[in-house]
Write a protein that holds these residues in place. Structure first.
Motif, PDB file in Angstrom:
ATOM      1  N   ILE A  78      46.236  21.159  29.499  1.00 57.08           N
ATOM      2  CA  ILE A  78      45.999  22.581  29.214  1.00 57.08           C
ATOM      3  C   ILE A  78      44.503  22.900  29.261  1.00 57.08           C
ATOM      4  N   ARG A  79      43.697  22.061  28.610  1.00 57.01           N
ATOM      5  CA  ARG A  79      42.258  22.328  28.556  1.00 57.01           C
ATOM      6  C   ARG A  79      41.608  22.225  29.928  1.00 57.01           C
ATOM      7  N   ARG A  80      42.018  21.243  30.727  1.00 54.06           N
ATOM      8  CA  ARG A  80      41.484  21.116  32.085  1.00 54.06           C
ATOM      9  C   ARG A  80      41.908  22.291  32.945  1.00 54.06           C
ATOM     10  N   SER A  81      43.137  22.730  32.781  1.00 56.45           N
ATOM     11  CA  SER A  81      43.641  23.867  33.551  1.00 56.45           C
ATOM     12  C   SER A  81      42.880  25.135  33.216  1.00 56.45           C
ATOM     13  N   ILE A  82      42.626  25.336  31.928  1.00 54.34           N
ATOM     14  CA  ILE A  82      41.873  26.508  31.494  1.00 54.34           C
ATOM     15  C   ILE A  82      40.472  26.513  32.102  1.00 54.34           C
ATOM     16  N   ARG A  83      39.872  25.349  32.180  1.00 51.79           N
ATOM     17  CA  ARG A  83      38.499  25.256  32.705  1.00 51.79           C
ATOM     18  C   ARG A  83      38.436  25.403  34.225  1.00 51.79           C
ATOM     19  N   ILE A  84      39.387  24.822  34.927  1.00 55.21           N
ATOM     20  CA  ILE A  84      39.267  24.679  36.377  1.00 55.21           C
ATOM     21  C   ILE A  84      40.021  25.741  37.171  1.00 55.21           C
ATOM     22  N   PHE A  85      41.225  26.049  36.778  1.00 59.58           N
ATOM     23  CA  PHE A  85      42.117  26.834  37.631  1.00 59.58           C
ATOM     24  C   PHE A  85      41.722  28.299  37.849  1.00 59.58           C
ATOM     25  N   PRO A  86      41.296  29.050  36.806  1.00 59.91           N
ATOM     26  CA  PRO A  86      41.143  30.498  36.999  1.00 59.91           C
ATOM     27  C   PRO A  86      40.288  30.900  38.196  1.00 59.91           C
ATOM     28  N   ILE A  87      39.039  30.440  38.261  1.00 56.35           N
ATOM     29  CA  ILE A  87      38.197  30.914  39.367  1.00 56.35           C
ATOM     30  C   ILE A  87      38.554  30.220  40.677  1.00 56.35           C
ATOM     31  N   TYR A  88      39.133  29.020  40.596  1.00 54.44           N
ATOM     32  CA  TYR A  88      39.539  28.352  41.835  1.00 54.44           C
ATOM     33  C   TYR A  88      40.640  29.152  42.525  1.00 54.44           C
ATOM     34  N   PHE A  89      41.710  29.448  41.791  1.00 52.72           N
ATOM     35  CA  PHE A  89      42.828  30.170  42.399  1.00 52.72           C
ATOM     36  C   PHE A  89      42.446  31.614  42.737  1.00 52.72           C
ATOM     37  N   LEU A  90      41.585  32.214  41.933  1.00 49.12           N
ATOM     38  CA  LEU A  90      41.102  33.551  42.257  1.00 49.12           C
ATOM     39  C   LEU A  90      40.330  33.529  43.581  1.00 49.12           C
ATOM     40  N   THR A  91      39.512  32.507  43.766  1.00 50.17           N
ATOM     41  CA  THR A  91      38.753  32.370  45.009  1.00 50.17           C
ATOM     42  C   THR A  91      39.685  32.226  46.211  1.00 50.17           C
ATOM     43  N   ILE A  92      40.705  31.387  46.077  1.00 48.71           N
ATOM     44  CA  ILE A  92      41.665  31.207  47.174  1.00 48.71           C
ATOM     45  C   ILE A  92      42.380  32.518  47.476  1.00 48.71           C
ATOM     46  N   PHE A  93      42.744  33.259  46.430  1.00 50.77           N
ATOM     47  CA  PHE A  93      43.423  34.545  46.619  1.00 50.77           C
ATOM     48  C   PHE A  93      42.533  35.526  47.381  1.00 50.77           C
ATOM     49  N   VAL A  94      41.264  35.624  46.987  1.00 56.58           N
ATOM     50  CA  VAL A  94      40.337  36.542  47.649  1.00 56.58           C
ATOM     51  C   VAL A  94      40.128  36.137  49.104  1.00 56.58           C
ATOM     52  N   LEU A  95      39.930  34.849  49.347  1.00 55.63           N
ATOM     53  CA  LEU A  95      39.736  34.368  50.720  1.00 55.63           C
ATOM     54  C   LEU A  95      40.970  34.632  51.575  1.00 55.63           C
ATOM     55  N   TYR A  96      42.144  34.466  50.964  1.00 53.14           N
ATOM     56  CA  TYR A  96      43.390  34.733  51.682  1.00 53.14           C
ATOM     57  C   TYR A  96      43.492  36.219  52.028  1.00 53.14           C
ATOM     58  N   ALA A  97      43.187  37.069  51.060  1.00 50.80           N
ATOM     59  CA  ALA A  97      43.278  38.520  51.274  1.00 50.80           C
ATOM     60  C   ALA A  97      42.295  38.982  52.343  1.00 50.80           C
ATOM     61  N   LEU A  98      41.115  38.365  52.387  1.00 50.67           N
ATOM     62  CA  LEU A  98      40.096  38.741  53.380  1.00 50.67           C
ATOM     63  C   LEU A  98      40.292  38.022  54.713  1.00 50.67           C
ATOM     64  N   ASP A  99      41.305  37.164  54.761  1.00 58.08           N
ATOM     65  CA  ASP A  99      41.618  36.390  55.975  1.00 58.08           C
ATOM     66  C   ASP A  99      40.420  35.563  56.459  1.00 58.08           C
ATOM     67  N   VAL A 100      39.793  34.893  55.495  1.00 50.33           N
ATOM     68  CA  VAL A 100      38.692  33.989  55.830  1.00 50.33           C
ATOM     69  C   VAL A 100      39.286  32.692  56.360  1.00 50.33           C
ATOM     70  N   PRO A 101      39.000  32.323  57.602  1.00 51.79           N
ATOM     71  CA  PRO A 101      39.598  31.111  58.160  1.00 51.79           C
ATOM     72  C   PRO A 101      39.022  29.872  57.498  1.00 51.79           C
ATOM     73  N   PRO A 102      39.829  28.795  57.356  1.00 49.90           N
ATOM     74  CA  PRO A 102      41.231  28.686  57.757  1.00 49.90           C
ATOM     75  C   PRO A 102      42.198  28.818  56.575  1.00 49.90           C
ATOM     76  N   VAL A 103      41.881  29.688  55.605  1.00 46.64           N
ATOM     77  CA  VAL A 103      42.624  29.717  54.345  1.00 46.64           C
ATOM     78  C   VAL A 103      44.101  30.054  54.552  1.00 46.64           C
ATOM     79  N   ARG A 104      44.391  31.064  55.362  1.00 48.39           N
ATOM     80  CA  ARG A 104      45.794  31.434  55.534  1.00 48.39           C
ATOM     81  C   ARG A 104      46.611  30.323  56.190  1.00 48.39           C
ATOM     82  N   GLU A 105      45.994  29.616  57.128  1.00 48.86           N
ATOM     83  CA  GLU A 105      46.716  28.531  57.815  1.00 48.86           C
ATOM     84  C   GLU A 105      46.889  27.300  56.925  1.00 48.86           C
TER      85      GLU A 105
END
Length: 370
Positions: A78-105
């Motif tokens: 839980i503690r590691r997830s709280i520290r690591i996941f939020p901005i990591y997954f947010l970053t992937i979401f933003v890159l996916y939405a902006l279609d920054v290659p090769p994130v969608r693939e």
């Protein structure tokens, strides 16, 4: 049993580590030293120390109060997830939405923290998300290592940690002799275990042999000797590359990570006990401490601010840079200014990330103490 001891100078170590990576990635061929490799290695050894120490203390407390080790497993996750996941997954979401290659693939590789396995199996890099491989290595390490510390007897710890170091080197030698593409032995989690293992040894000796072995390890003479060894290896690697026209060979594929880890082993040990003089200033001054605290964001975002191989001149960052240079011609082709410019943007993004997302979310960890 107090677990939350804060080692002030380790923020400075984080600053050094992320600084080495940024300089290496932004200078590219202008830099001939493997600074990025050393920076990532420093992060791995530091993670090995901090995570192993937390887990050992959790196990000792479990035994003392008579609770199940599964409680500590849950708290750790839980503690590691709280520290690591939020901005990591947010970053992937933003890159996916902006279609920054090769994130969608490669989105499922990104979401499952397996970009390092993608790189190893496909034998090519991933553009602006190249650097996510090291975060994948850390996450894969977190999925396995806690169970070894929490469920094995303390008497087996040294065997486990030394086995990790030896196994990692053996795997790199095997992959090298087998003729695998160099990035295979560079990005896979098992090939990084000597770094984590050496960090784990520091935690073991700090916990159980603090006044004897750890105190001896933290003496400056070992740090100096390991630094000389590391510089000698870097010089040898560079000269061999120039003479043989081989970029990748036994020296940097097998030895470099271990020698770098050994140097970081002594560097971090001394930081735990506390440097004096100029090193104390470097590691404890407010700028170093602050940049060390936000180092996760600095590392995560820097490649999107600028990547010498993948950032087009049409990007917003580059358009603004060229506009500034056109208005102030003296700054045109000025490398120092460009590095400061990229750093300022990266620090701004990491600062916003820290205060708006990371710090508020991290406060949730107080509800999940060991």
């Amino acid at each position: 049993m107090k677990q939350e001891t804060y080692f002030t100078q380790l923020d400075g170590i984080r600053f050094l580590a992320v600084g080495l990576v940024l300089v290496d990635h932004w200078l590219a061929e202008r830099n001939v030293l493997p600074l990025g490799v050393l920076g990532v290695t420093m992060f791995f050894v530091l993670s090995g120390f901090l995570i192993t120490r937390i887990l050992i203390q959790s196990k000792l407390k479990d035994d003392k109060v008579g609770r199940s080790h599964w409680f500590s497993v849950k708290q750790f996750i839980i503690r590691r997830s709280i520290r690591i996941f939020p901005i990591y997954f947010l970053t992937i979401f933003v890159l996916y939405a902006l279609d920054v290659p090769p994130v969608r693939e490669t989105v499922w590789w990104c979401l499952t923290y397996t970009t390092n396995i993608y790189i190893a199996t496909k034998e090519h890099w991933m553009g602006t998300i190249d650097h996510l491989w090291s975060l994948a290595v850390e996450e894969q390490y977190y999925l396995i290592f806690p169970y070894l510390i929490l469920f094995l007897p303390v008497k087996n710890y040294l065997k486990v940690l030394f086995s990790m170091i030896v196994l990692s080197i053996i795997i790199r030698i095997f992959l090298f002799l087998n003729g695998n593409e160099w990035m295979v032995q560079y990005v896979l989690m098992p090939t990084c275990l000597d770094s984590f293992g050496l960090g784990g040894l520091l935690a073991y000796y700090f916990t159980f042999k603090k006044e004897t072995i750890f105190e001896e390890i933290s003496k400056t003479k070992y740090l100096i000797a390991s630094f000389i060894l590391l510089i000698s290896l870097m010089f040898f690697v560079r000269q061999y590359q120039l003479s043989s026209n081989q970029v990748h060979h036994f020296g940097n594929l097998v030895l470099e990570r271990f020698i770098g880890s050994l140097f970081c082993f002594f560097l971090i040990a001394k930081a735990v006990t506390g440097y004096d003089g100029i090193m104390k200033f470097i590691l404890e001054n407010p700028a170093s401490s602050y940049l060390g605290r936000i180092s996760y964001g600095l590392y995560l975002y820097h490649n999107f601010v600028y990547n010498v191989y993948h950032t087009p001149n049409t990007s917003i960052v580059m358009k603004v840079l060229h506009k500034i240079q056109s208005v102030i011609p003296i700054l045109s082709q000025n490398l120092a200014f460009e590095l400061i410019y990229f750093l300022a943007i990266t620090v701004f993004l990491a600062t916003a990330s820290w205060y708006l997302i990371e710090k508020p979310v991290n406060n949730l960890k107080k509800h999940f103490t060991y």
